[in-house]
Design an enzyme around this catalytic site. Structure first.
Site, PDB file in Angstrom:
ATOM      1  N   GLU A 136       0.737  -1.041   0.230  1.00 42.30           N
ATOM      2  CA  GLU A 136       0.016   0.078   0.347  1.00 42.30           C
ATOM      3  C   GLU A 136       1.036   1.420   0.145  1.00 42.30           C
ATOM      4  O   GLU A 136       0.690   2.350  -0.538  1.00 42.30           O
ATOM      5  CB  GLU A 136      -0.886  -0.698   1.492  1.00 42.30           C
ATOM      6  CG  GLU A 136      -1.969  -1.332   0.598  1.00 42.30           C
ATOM      7  CD  GLU A 136      -2.675  -1.924  -0.279  1.00 42.30           C
ATOM      8  OE1 GLU A 136      -3.091   0.106  -1.302  1.00 42.30           O
ATOM      9  OE2 GLU A 136      -3.190  -2.702  -0.412  1.00 42.30           O
ATOM     10  N   HIS A 183       2.153   2.150  -3.634  1.00 51.91           N
ATOM     11  CA  HIS A 183       1.142   2.710  -4.601  1.00 51.91           C
ATOM     12  C   HIS A 183       0.614   4.165  -4.543  1.00 51.91           C
ATOM     13  O   HIS A 183       1.523   5.307  -5.043  1.00 51.91           O
ATOM     14  CB  HIS A 183      -0.691   2.302  -3.838  1.00 51.91           C
ATOM     15  CG  HIS A 183      -0.761   1.183  -5.400  1.00 51.91           C
ATOM     16  ND1 HIS A 183      -0.398   0.518  -6.138  1.00 51.91           N
ATOM     17  CD2 HIS A 183      -1.023  -0.224  -4.063  1.00 51.91           C
ATOM     18  CE1 HIS A 183      -1.446  -0.383  -6.350  1.00 51.91           C
ATOM     19  NE2 HIS A 183      -1.368  -0.865  -5.107  1.00 51.91           N
TER      20      HIS A 183
END
Length: 183
Positions: free
Chosen positions: A132, A135
């Site tokens: 995550e 990203h």
């Protein structure tokens, strides 16, 4: 230097797990990292029909508290998350706000009827946190199934991949960080 803040919301990790998480993420993203607890009311995100929490709403509530737009936040919760159109998610990232979220719930072997396994659980946490945050550093899903940036459709996909970026994703990250620091 990039600044990453891990925000625990009504959950915690053991100190030794926190230290390994901090060490891994600082090394991966060449960033200063701090860990804090965030008293955030996530009740608005709860969907009674699904018995799950909508990640977008939690991220939206956290966005209201975030002061530095350059800082990257990773929220850590221990509730089952979903996103619109998906049965569940391990995590999600919102580039505009610079906030990602991961759930510990489906990373626990006990969720799948297995015995607790701290080593496996920590490995999964490292992978999802790295994914995550990747990203938030503008990395997209990678085609290399071993890369931490590969999409996980199930816990088996998470277990198959490594906790590190592949060479291609590392190079993209280097270009991104170099460009940021040249400004």
């Amino acid at each position: 230097m990039n600044k990453i803040s891990i925000k625990f919301i009504f959950c915690a990790l053991k100190d030794e797990h926190l230290e390994k998480l901090k060490e891994h993420l600082e090394k991966t993203y060449f960033s200063e990292l701090d860990i804090a607890y965030l008293p955030l009311d996530i009740s608005k995100a709860y969907n009674f029909k699904r018995n799950q929490y909508l990640a977008d709403i939690i991220i939206g509530e956290a966005r209201k508290l975030k002061k530095d737009p350059k800082e990257k936040w990773l929220l850590v919760v221990d509730v089952d998350l979903y996103a619109s159109g998906l049965n569940f998610i391990f995590g999600q990232a919102d580039l505009r706000s610079g906030i990602g979220i991961i759930s510990l719930t489906r990373l626990k072997p006990e969720f799948y009827g297995q015995k607790p396994n701290e080593k496996l659980f920590l490995e999964r946490v490292l992978k999802e946190a790295t994914h995550e945050l990747g990203h938030l550093f503008y990395l997209i899903h990678c085609e290399n199934p071993k890369c931490v940036m590969a999409f996980s459709n199930s816990i088996l996909d998470t277990d198959r991949k490594e906790k590190a970026l592949c060479i291609g994703c590392k190079n993209i990250l280097k270009v991104y960080t170099r460009l940021r620091f040249q400004k």
